[in-house]
Design a protein around this motif. Structure first.
Motif, PDB file in Angstrom:
ATOM      1  N   LEU A  61       0.842  -1.203   0.000  1.00  0.00           N
ATOM      2  CA  LEU A  61       0.000   0.000   0.000  1.00  0.00           C
ATOM      3  C   LEU A  61       0.875   1.250   0.000  1.00  0.00           C
ATOM      4  CD1 LEU A  61      -2.874  -0.742   2.566  1.00  0.00           C
ATOM      5  CD2 LEU A  61      -3.181  -0.218   0.146  1.00  0.00           C
ATOM      6  N   ASN A  62       1.883   1.238   0.874  1.00  0.00           N
ATOM      7  CA  ASN A  62       2.764   2.397   1.007  1.00  0.00           C
ATOM      8  C   ASN A  62       3.563   2.660  -0.263  1.00  0.00           C
ATOM      9  OD1 ASN A  62       5.721   3.468   2.074  1.00  0.00           O
ATOM     10  ND2 ASN A  62       3.981   4.428   3.097  1.00  0.00           N
ATOM     11  N   LYS A  63       3.919   1.592  -0.985  1.00  0.00           N
ATOM     12  CA  LYS A  63       4.689   1.772  -2.223  1.00  0.00           C
ATOM     13  C   LYS A  63       3.884   2.518  -3.281  1.00  0.00           C
ATOM     14  CE  LYS A  63       7.751  -2.240  -1.789  1.00  0.00           C
ATOM     15  NZ  LYS A  63       8.056  -3.601  -2.300  1.00  0.00           N
ATOM     16  N   VAL A  64       2.573   2.291  -3.313  1.00  0.00           N
ATOM     17  CA  VAL A  64       1.745   3.042  -4.262  1.00  0.00           C
ATOM     18  C   VAL A  64       1.757   4.519  -3.891  1.00  0.00           C
ATOM     19  CG1 VAL A  64      -0.510   3.289  -5.338  1.00  0.00           C
ATOM     20  CG2 VAL A  64       0.258   1.030  -4.609  1.00  0.00           C
ATOM     21  N   THR A  65       1.585   4.806  -2.599  1.00  0.00           N
ATOM     22  CA  THR A  65       1.524   6.189  -2.141  1.00  0.00           C
ATOM     23  C   THR A  65       2.850   6.918  -2.337  1.00  0.00           C
ATOM     24  OG1 THR A  65      -0.097   5.538  -0.449  1.00  0.00           O
ATOM     25  CG2 THR A  65       1.014   7.653  -0.150  1.00  0.00           C
ATOM     26  N   SER A  66       3.917   6.305  -1.913  1.00  0.00           N
ATOM     27  CA  SER A  66       5.204   7.010  -1.889  1.00  0.00           C
ATOM     28  C   SER A  66       5.960   6.942  -3.207  1.00  0.00           C
ATOM     29  CB  SER A  66       6.085   6.445  -0.765  1.00  0.00           C
ATOM     30  OG  SER A  66       6.323   5.065  -0.963  1.00  0.00           O
ATOM     31  N   GLN A  67       5.721   5.863  -4.003  1.00  0.00           N
ATOM     32  CA  GLN A  67       6.497   5.666  -5.224  1.00  0.00           C
ATOM     33  C   GLN A  67       5.628   5.551  -6.476  1.00  0.00           C
ATOM     34  OE1 GLN A  67       9.002   2.178  -4.640  1.00  0.00           O
ATOM     35  NE2 GLN A  67       9.251   2.654  -2.477  1.00  0.00           N
ATOM     36  N   ARG A  68       4.308   5.541  -6.305  1.00  0.00           N
ATOM     37  CA  ARG A  68       3.361   5.256  -7.388  1.00  0.00           C
ATOM     38  C   ARG A  68       3.682   3.905  -8.024  1.00  0.00           C
ATOM     39  NH1 ARG A  68      -0.498   7.243  -5.610  1.00  0.00           N
ATOM     40  NH2 ARG A  68      -1.630   7.060  -7.569  1.00  0.00           N
ATOM     41  N   ASN A  69       4.121   2.969  -7.183  1.00  0.00           N
ATOM     42  CA  ASN A  69       4.437   1.613  -7.631  1.00  0.00           C
ATOM     43  C   ASN A  69       3.183   0.761  -7.496  1.00  0.00           C
ATOM     44  OD1 ASN A  69       5.230  -1.066  -7.916  1.00  0.00           O
ATOM     45  ND2 ASN A  69       7.200  -0.753  -6.910  1.00  0.00           N
ATOM     46  N   TRP A  70       2.408   0.714  -8.564  1.00  0.00           N
ATOM     47  CA  TRP A  70       1.171  -0.059  -8.557  1.00  0.00           C
ATOM     48  C   TRP A  70       1.437  -1.552  -8.774  1.00  0.00           C
ATOM     49  CZ3 TRP A  70      -3.718   1.338  -7.361  1.00  0.00           C
ATOM     50  CH2 TRP A  70      -4.023   2.698  -7.302  1.00  0.00           C
ATOM     51  N   ASN A  71       2.514  -1.877  -9.448  1.00  0.00           N
ATOM     52  CA  ASN A  71       2.763  -3.254  -9.854  1.00  0.00           C
ATOM     53  C   ASN A  71       2.785  -4.219  -8.667  1.00  0.00           C
ATOM     54  OD1 ASN A  71       3.461  -4.973 -12.264  1.00  0.00           O
ATOM     55  ND2 ASN A  71       5.240  -5.428 -10.985  1.00  0.00           N
ATOM     56  N   HIS A  72       3.569  -3.893  -7.642  1.00  0.00           N
ATOM     57  CA  HIS A  72       3.676  -4.780  -6.481  1.00  0.00           C
ATOM     58  C   HIS A  72       2.340  -4.908  -5.754  1.00  0.00           C
ATOM     59  CE1 HIS A  72       8.338  -4.315  -6.091  1.00  0.00           C
ATOM     60  NE2 HIS A  72       7.960  -4.973  -7.162  1.00  0.00           N
ATOM     61  N   TRP A  73       1.622  -3.798  -5.642  1.00  0.00           N
ATOM     62  CA  TRP A  73       0.330  -3.814  -4.942  1.00  0.00           C
ATOM     63  C   TRP A  73      -0.684  -4.697  -5.674  1.00  0.00           C
ATOM     64  CZ3 TRP A  73      -2.483  -3.611  -0.877  1.00  0.00           C
ATOM     65  CH2 TRP A  73      -3.858  -3.472  -0.980  1.00  0.00           C
ATOM     66  N   VAL A  74      -0.814  -4.477  -6.987  1.00  0.00           N
ATOM     67  CA  VAL A  74      -1.800  -5.242  -7.755  1.00  0.00           C
ATOM     68  C   VAL A  74      -1.457  -6.730  -7.734  1.00  0.00           C
ATOM     69  CG1 VAL A  74      -2.777  -5.613 -10.052  1.00  0.00           C
ATOM     70  CG2 VAL A  74      -2.461  -3.289  -9.203  1.00  0.00           C
ATOM     71  N   LEU A  75      -0.181  -7.057  -7.896  1.00  0.00           N
ATOM     72  CA  LEU A  75       0.229  -8.460  -7.842  1.00  0.00           C
ATOM     73  C   LEU A  75      -0.068  -9.071  -6.478  1.00  0.00           C
ATOM     74  CD1 LEU A  75       3.629  -8.363  -9.767  1.00  0.00           C
ATOM     75  CD2 LEU A  75       1.506  -9.453 -10.532  1.00  0.00           C
ATOM     76  N   TYR A  76       0.161  -8.306  -5.421  1.00  0.00           N
ATOM     77  CA  TYR A  76      -0.145  -8.799  -4.073  1.00  0.00           C
ATOM     78  C   TYR A  76      -1.633  -9.155  -3.965  1.00  0.00           C
ATOM     79  CZ  TYR A  76      -1.165  -8.833   0.901  1.00  0.00           C
ATOM     80  OH  TYR A  76      -1.615  -9.198   2.147  1.00  0.00           O
TER      81      TYR A  76
END
Length: 372
Positions: free
Chosen positions: A254-269
């Motif tokens: 969740l935090n990676k999306v907020t801080s890095q706009r890293n959607w990939n890890h979140w969606v895969l999770y």
């Protein structure tokens, strides 16, 4: 496209981007592969549930497991024994934590009825879910409530703030309006429903619209979205058990999306959690179904006049009171008691005195659910 403003965990995230995210962030080869396997597992689960003679038996059994797991994520714990006794209709000495779990279950059912009836997700429905969970007449978080998200397990020191959600009622309402349009408008936002679920869950938690109960409300919305998009007929897939086993990853992604706009890890999770939960639920449904069939064969051999509905009823949840058996066929408490005493002699249920009442435990079902 302009670059997003830098994220500062100590300041309200008022510039939280509206949905949808850029396609290149959420449509990757990895995500497409994960969508394929998650959708296959979900379709198998939906098909299996349709074959069951009484789906309400399954829905009631699994829903309470989700309620227990979801509240446990918020460090609200109760025991299976206390929970099932309360469900059997005995409220003597019911603890506040048990009441919280039952309120979650009630909110889930209210949301399910709304989605089946209206076919949409709305801000009003979100507020109703929150109010049912918290038993408050509250609504969108007001601006004077300076909500911050702290690192779990730490003292309330400023250094431990990990996120400050948007602040201002009109701003929150604007972002929620965008969220529900993204969920409901499949023509404008033509995404795979599971991808839409993962994106929507992040956005809801980032908006954090309520003073409390956002995590539980968001987890109910996950399964309601699956029902709305007809991935499931009933709310029988719950991600809370998977999340509670990987809470650190859940919050980190969740935090990676907020801080890095890293959607990939979140969606895969989220997709991996969906597949894992669907496959595990299929396994448990098969175990419950086999137990039900063995029980039915035994009862029909020993008590052929006993209605199948009686056996279905003792599989809705492990504890049952005689009153819960009363219906058009079983019209009196005495008849219900007779059935339960016959099942006791077959060692299918065991009696337990709670207060002035005798309730009965389906031991094998209890043990199966304890592993859920």
């Amino acid at each position: 496209m302009s670059q997003p403003l830098p994220f500062d965990r100590h300041k309200p995230y008022n510039h939280l981007p509206l949905l949808p995210p850029p396609d290149e962030k959420v449509i990757t080869i990895e995500i497409l592969k994960a969508l394929n396997t998650a959708n296959k597992a979900l379709a198998e689960l939906k098909g299996l549930a349709k074959k069951l003679p009484n789906q309400s038996m399954l829905v009631n059994t699994i829903a309470i497991r989700e309620a227990k797991a979801s509240t446990a994520i918020e460090n609200i714990f109760t025991t299976d024994d206390k929970l099932y006794k309360a469900l059997a209709g005995n409220e003597i000495g019911m603890e506040p934590t048990t009441k919280e779990v039952l309120r979650y279950r009630q909110a889930l059912w209210e949301g399910f009825k709304t989605v089946k009836n209206k076919k949409t997700v709305s801000v009003e429905m979100m507020i109703k879910l929150y109010r049912e969970i918290k038993q408050l007449k509250d609504g969108i978080r007001p601006p004077q409530t300076e909500t911050v998200i702290m690192k779990r397990g730490t003292a309330p020191l400023k250094a431990n703030i990990v996120y400050t959600p948007p602040r201002g009622q009109k701003l929150i309402e604007q972002k929620l309006k965008n969220l529900v349009e993204f969920i409901n408008n499949d023509e404008k936002y033509n995404y795979d429903p599971l991808l839409k679920m993962a994106i929507a869950h992040y956005q809801f938690e980032a908006i954090h619209p309520f003073r409390d109960g956002n995590g539980r409300t968001g987890r109910i919305l996950n399964v309601l979205l699956m029902v709305q998009k007809e991935l499931l007929d009933f709310p029988i897939l719950y991600l809370s058990s998977s999340i509670i086993n990987s809470k650190e990853d859940y919050y980190a992604n969740l935090n990676k999306v907020t801080s890095q706009r890293n959607w990939n890890h979140w969606v895969l999770y989220m997709l991996n959690a969906t597949e894992e939960t669907a496959l595990y639920t299929i396994k448990k449904i098969n175990e419950i179904d086999r137990l039900f069939d063995r029980t039915l064969v035994l009862v029909r051999k020993k008590h052929p006049s006993m209605k199948k509905e009686v056996i279905e009823k003792i599989f809705e949840q492990p504890y049952i009171s005689p009153r819960a058996l009363i219906n058009k066929e079983t019209k009196s408490v005495n008849t219900a008691k007779k059935y339960l005493q016959q099942l006791e002699k077959l060692k299918i249920v065991v009696p337990e005195k709670v207060g002035k009442e005798i309730i009965y435990l389906n031991v094998d079902l209890f043990n199966l659910l304890a592993e859920f």
